[in-house]
Design a protein around this motif. Structure first.
Motif, short mmCIF file in Angstrom:
data_model
loop_
_atom_site.label_atom_id
_atom_site.label_comp_id
_atom_site.label_asym_id
_atom_site.label_seq_id
_atom_site.Cartn_x
_atom_site.Cartn_y
_atom_site.Cartn_z
N ARG A 124 0.81 -1.11 0.04
CA ARG A 124 -0.25 -0.13 0.09
C ARG A 124 0.85 1.09 0.01
O ARG A 124 0.76 2.24 -0.57
CB ARG A 124 -0.92 -0.21 1.38
N GLU B 259 0.98 4.24 -2.85
CA GLU B 259 0.75 5.56 -2.47
C GLU B 259 1.70 6.56 -2.80
O GLU B 259 1.60 7.73 -3.33
CB GLU B 259 0.25 5.77 -1.00
N PRO C 283 2.91 5.06 7.68
CA PRO C 283 2.68 6.12 6.63
C PRO C 283 3.39 7.56 6.78
O PRO C 283 3.95 8.17 5.97
CB PRO C 283 1.30 6.31 6.25
N GLU D 58 6.67 8.67 4.67
CA GLU D 58 6.56 10.16 3.74
C GLU D 58 7.63 11.22 4.55
O GLU D 58 8.29 11.61 3.64
CB GLU D 58 5.26 10.86 4.24
#
Length: 96
Positions: free
Chosen positions: A9, A13, A84, A88
Motif C-alpha cells: 500500500r 501511494e 505512513p 513520508e
C-alpha cells in the motif's frame, strides 16, 4: 494488518511522489532517484532518517521505533499506524 500488504500500500501511494520499488540485498526497498528511504525487514520496516533530520527525534520517541544503524530506524509491526508518516518523512528527507 499484514506488513507485506502495508508495504504494498505504501509503495503504491508513494509512487505518485516518485518512489520506485527495487530489490536490494534481498529486501524490498523504496527509492527516490536511486536513493533508498524505506525497506521491508523481518518484523517490520526500516526508514532512513539520519542524524540531523527533523523527524528523527520524534520517530525515536515512538515505542515501536529503534535505531538500526547507519541512519536507519526500525519500526516494528507493533505500530503499523506510524508507517505512513514515517515513510513520508523519510521520502521528504531525500528531497531536501
Amino acid at each position: 494488518m499484514n506488513t507485506t500488504d502495508l508495504f504494498d500500500r505504501m509503495a503504491g501511494e508513494l509512487a505518485a511522489s516518485g518512489a520506485v520499488e527495487e530489490a536490494r540485498d534481498g529486501r524490498r526497498t523504496l527509492t527516490l532517484d536511486g536513493a533508498p528511504f524505506a525497506r521491508l525487514v523481518d518484523d517490520g520496516a526500516e526508514v532512513y532518517l539520519p542524524d540531523g533530520s527533523a523527524a528523527r527525534a520524534d520517530a525515536l520517541a515512538l515505542p515501536a521505533v529503534s535505531e538500526a544503524g547507519g541512519g536507519w530506524l526500525t519500526v516494528t509491526d507493533g505500530d503499523v499506524a506510524a508507517w505512513p508518516v514515517l515513510f513520508e518523512q523519510a521520502l521528504a528527507g531525500l528531497r531536501r
